[in-house]
Design a protein around this motif. Sequence first.
Motif, PDB file in Angstrom:
ATOM      1  N   ALA A 156       5.285  -3.771  10.214  1.00  0.00           N
ATOM      2  CA  ALA A 156       4.262  -4.208   9.149  1.00  0.00           C
ATOM      3  C   ALA A 156       3.080  -5.032   9.484  1.00  0.00           C
ATOM      4  N   PRO A 157       1.989  -4.321  10.279  1.00  0.00           N
ATOM      5  CA  PRO A 157       0.874  -5.080  10.372  1.00  0.00           C
ATOM      6  C   PRO A 157       0.071  -5.621   9.401  1.00  0.00           C
ATOM      7  N   SER A 158      -0.505  -6.928   9.636  1.00  0.00           N
ATOM      8  CA  SER A 158      -1.277  -7.514   8.855  1.00  0.00           C
ATOM      9  C   SER A 158      -2.766  -7.125   8.706  1.00  0.00           C
ATOM     10  N   ALA A 172      -1.371   3.541  16.560  1.00  0.00           N
ATOM     11  CA  ALA A 172       0.078   3.209  16.234  1.00  0.00           C
ATOM     12  C   ALA A 172       0.259   2.537  15.035  1.00  0.00           C
ATOM     13  N   LEU A 173      -0.280   1.520  15.001  1.00  0.00           N
ATOM     14  CA  LEU A 173      -0.042   0.701  13.624  1.00  0.00           C
ATOM     15  C   LEU A 173      -0.618   1.343  12.235  1.00  0.00           C
ATOM     16  N   LEU A 174      -1.625   2.328  12.412  1.00  0.00           N
ATOM     17  CA  LEU A 174      -2.117   3.112  11.162  1.00  0.00           C
ATOM     18  C   LEU A 174      -1.080   4.070  10.998  1.00  0.00           C
ATOM     19  N   GLY A 185       3.794   0.971   5.604  1.00  0.00           N
ATOM     20  CA  GLY A 185       3.080  -0.163   4.667  1.00  0.00           C
ATOM     21  C   GLY A 185       1.536  -0.139   4.665  1.00  0.00           C
ATOM     22  N   ILE A 186       0.850   0.581   5.312  1.00  0.00           N
ATOM     23  CA  ILE A 186      -0.784   0.431   5.598  1.00  0.00           C
ATOM     24  C   ILE A 186      -1.474   0.942   4.088  1.00  0.00           C
ATOM     25  N   ASP A 222      -6.992   1.364   1.586  1.00  0.00           N
ATOM     26  CA  ASP A 222      -8.481   0.949   2.275  1.00  0.00           C
ATOM     27  C   ASP A 222      -8.393   0.916   3.812  1.00  0.00           C
ATOM     28  N   GLN A 223      -7.064   0.215   4.434  1.00  0.00           N
ATOM     29  CA  GLN A 223      -6.866   0.195   5.676  1.00  0.00           C
ATOM     30  C   GLN A 223      -6.909   1.593   6.424  1.00  0.00           C
ATOM     31  N   ARG A 224      -6.387   2.558   5.654  1.00  0.00           N
ATOM     32  CA  ARG A 224      -6.156   3.836   6.164  1.00  0.00           C
ATOM     33  C   ARG A 224      -7.665   4.532   6.361  1.00  0.00           C
TER      34      ARG A 224
END
Length: 835
Positions: free
Chosen positions: A428-430, A462-464, A468-469, A472-474
Amino acid sequence: MAANRLIAVVLLAAVVACAAAGAAAQQELRYTVGYTYAYDLRASLDAKGRLAHPSAGTRVDGADSGMSGTVLARCIAERDGSYYFSLNVYDVVVSAGTSMGSEEGEEEESGSGQLGGQPMGLDLFFQQNVSGEIPSVWYDLRDTQYHLNVKLAVVNALQTRLVPAGRTMHAVESDCIGTHLSTFRAPNSAGVVYKTYTEADVLSFPDARLSPANVRIEALGSATLHRSGFIAEASLDETVALVNIAPAAARPCGSGIPSSVCTGSSEVATPSELDLDLGSHGKLSLKLKDVMPYSKVQIAAHTLFETLDRLASGSLADAATAAVSSTGSIEDVAATVRTVATGHVADSVRSLALFNRLARHLRAVPGDASYLEEHLARLDALPPRNRAALFALTAAAGADDLLLRYGLGSASADTRLRATLAAAQVTAPSAPLLESLRHASLRNNAAVANDEQCAGLLAYGALLSRDGIDADQRSTGHKTLSSLLRSSLLPLSPKTAAVSEANSLAECALLAVANAGPRLFPLEEVPYHAFTHDSPAVAAAAAYVVNTHLAGDASGVEGFYESLANFTDLGRNYTFDRVVRLGGTAVSASFDVHLYAGTNFDCKQPEIDYAASATVESSVSLLGFSRQAFAARALYGRRAGRAAADSALVRVWGKVLYSRAFASPSCVPRVEEIMHVAPGYAVDYTLWVSVIPITFTASVSLELDLSWGWRVCDADLSAAVSVAPSASLVFEGAAQIDLLNVLRTGVTLHGALRSEVVPRVAVEGARCEIAASVKNQSPPLEARFETFRAWAHCRLLPRGSCHWGKEKRHTLWSWETAGYNRTLLDGHWKISDLR
C-alpha cells in the motif's frame, strides 16, 4: 420455594430415568418458562499435524487444550413456536495437555470454582424453534470476543432438528461453522438425533476467504431428548485438516507453474519427502445436571424483547465472524528485530523462520516498525544480507517514511539500490514513496538508464499495480511511463553514443509497463514500433508485456525466451532442460533450468553469429498453493559483429525486479551480484472447530543471493553466460488456539528449502565447440514441527493487568536430508555435430 425445589428434583429424576426411554413420538421441543437448565460443559481442542504420506490421515502429536464449566440456560419466554433463553457459563477451568515433552499437565482457573460464581462476561440470548433450529442470537458488543466465542459454541451444540425414529432428513443450517447442509437421523426410538456434514456440504464460511477446497471437515453432532421434551445431552465433534491454502481466486496449477510442483514428478529429487500438514480436532459436550426455577428473575418475559432490541443480533453464522486473532504476534518485538538485524541465531532453522514470522507480524501491526529504526540508522555496520532483510521488513510494515529516510534518501548508491529493490514489495504505497520512485526513474532526464534508475522504474511500475492506488496517482503513472516510452523509442543513429543506453531505458520502461499491468497501461497503448525495434532486447521486452498482460503474474518464463526467436535461423542449436525438486507433498520447491546455445558457425568463417542463454526459474508450493518465487536469466547474442541480445534479468514474486545490459565485451570474465530478501505470500484462515475459532496461517519468504557471469571475447570468437541463484525459500505454517485469552497454544511447521543451481553455457568459436554445465548444491535441509504454549499471568489490581508468560516450545517431529554437491551436466559438443 421448597415445593418448587421438590418439583425440580422430581423432574431431574425423571430425566435420569427416562432419557434412555426416549421420545419416539415427539415432534417438538418443550421447555418450561421460568426454569433454568444447568449443564456440565466439557470441551477439548487440539492442533496437530497430519501425515499425508505414507500413512495418509495419521495424526502426530501436537498441542492439546481443554475447558470445563457449568452452563446455565434460562427459559425466559415462549412465542409463536419458539423459546427464548438467556445463557452464560460459570466456573470455567482451562487446561493444557502434556505434549510439551517432560512437563506435566497444567491448569489455570477463571471464575469462582463454585456453582453460582462469576459469569463469563455478559449474557447471550438465543431463540430455539420447537423443531430444534436456532435462527437468532443476541449479544452485547461490550462482551469480549473470547467469552462470546465459547457461549456461541455452546448454543451451536444445542442446535438440532427433530426427526421421527428410523427416519433421515436433510436441512440447511446456519451455525458457527457457516452455512451448510446437514444430514439428521434418528436410528431408533432411543431419543437421540445425530447430525453429520463434511466440507463438501459447506456453502459458505464466516471467514469469506475460505472455501471447501481449503479444508477437510468431518463433523458429528448429537442431541439426546427425554420424555419431558427438552435436550438432556448435546455434543459436537469436529475434525479439520488444512489441505490447501490457495485463495479462492488463485490460478490453478498449470498457469505458468511448473508441472513438477503440481504433480510431484521430477527428474532430480531429494531422497525423502516432507509430508505433513496441519489439522485440529475439537469436541464440546453438554450433559444436564439440574433443572430449577429462577432463584431470582433477572429479566421479565414482558421486557425481554425491549432488551433484545438494544443488542446486536443475527444468525449463529453472522455472530461467528472470524475473531481477531493474535496468531503470529510477537511479544518482544524489539528483541526479535535485534536478532534479525544482527543475525545472531545459532539455530539456523529458527533463524530463517524468525524473519518470516516478523514480516507477518509487521504486516498485522505496522506500528511496531518503529523498532527497526535504530538498526536502519546504522546500516553501514551491517553485512549485506542483514541490510536487505531490514529493508524487506520495512517494506512489509509499509513504513514508507523509514524507507525514504534511510534508504532512498541515502547518500550511498548501494543503499539506495537495495532500498529500491525492497520498495517494489510494498503493498500500500504512500504518495511520497511513489513520487520518490518516479523522480528516481527520471533522475538523469536522458536516455542513460543506470542500475538505480532502471530498478526505480521497475519498482514504480510494480507499485502502480496495487489496488489502493488512487485515480490521480494512476494518471501520473500512466503519463510518466508513456513519456519514457516515447522518448526512449525515438529513432537514433547507430553511430550515436547513447544508442545502447537508450535501448536499455526502453527495455526498462517496457518491463515497468509489464509490472504495472493492463489496468494502468492497456496493451493497445504500447507503441507498435517497440515490437519491431532494431534492438532484440527491446522487441523481447515488448513481447514480454504481451505475455504478462494476457496471463498476469502467473505467466512463466516464456517471455524470457522471446529474444531467442531472433536466432532460430542459426542452424546449429543445443538445448538442455532439467528440474530439481526439494520437499514433498506439504511443502516443495522446484528449480527449472534451461540452457540454450546456437550458432551458424561452420568453423571456417572469420566471424560468427551466435546466442547463449541460461535461465533458472523457481516455484514453491506450500499446503497446496503454488507460486513462482523467482526467475533469473542471462542472455547474450551477436549478429554481424554487433550485440543482438544483451541482458540480465530477475523477476521476484511475479514482478521484474532488476534488469541490466552486460558491460562492453571483454575477454576477462565478469560477475555481477545482487542480494535480495522478500516476503512472498502470506494467508490466514479462521475456522470454528467445535469449541472456538482456530486460526491457520501460512507464509513463504525468499532470500536470494544471485550472480550473473559473462565473457564476450572477439579474439577467440567466444561468449559464455551463466546465472547462479542461491535461494532459500523460508516457509512456516501454524495453527493457533487462543482459549479465553488465558491459554495460547498451537503448532508450527517451519523450515527452509535451500539450493543453488548454476547453469553455464558457452560458444567457443576458436575450438569449434559448445560447452555447457549445470552444478547443483544444497546444504543439509531441515524442517521442524513444534508445539508451543504460553499462559497469561494476571493480577487482581489493577484490574485486567495481564501479561503473557514465557512461550515454551517443544519439537515433536523433524525432517532432515543430507547436503549434496552434484553435477547435472558437464559436456563439450562439436558445433559441426549439432543440428
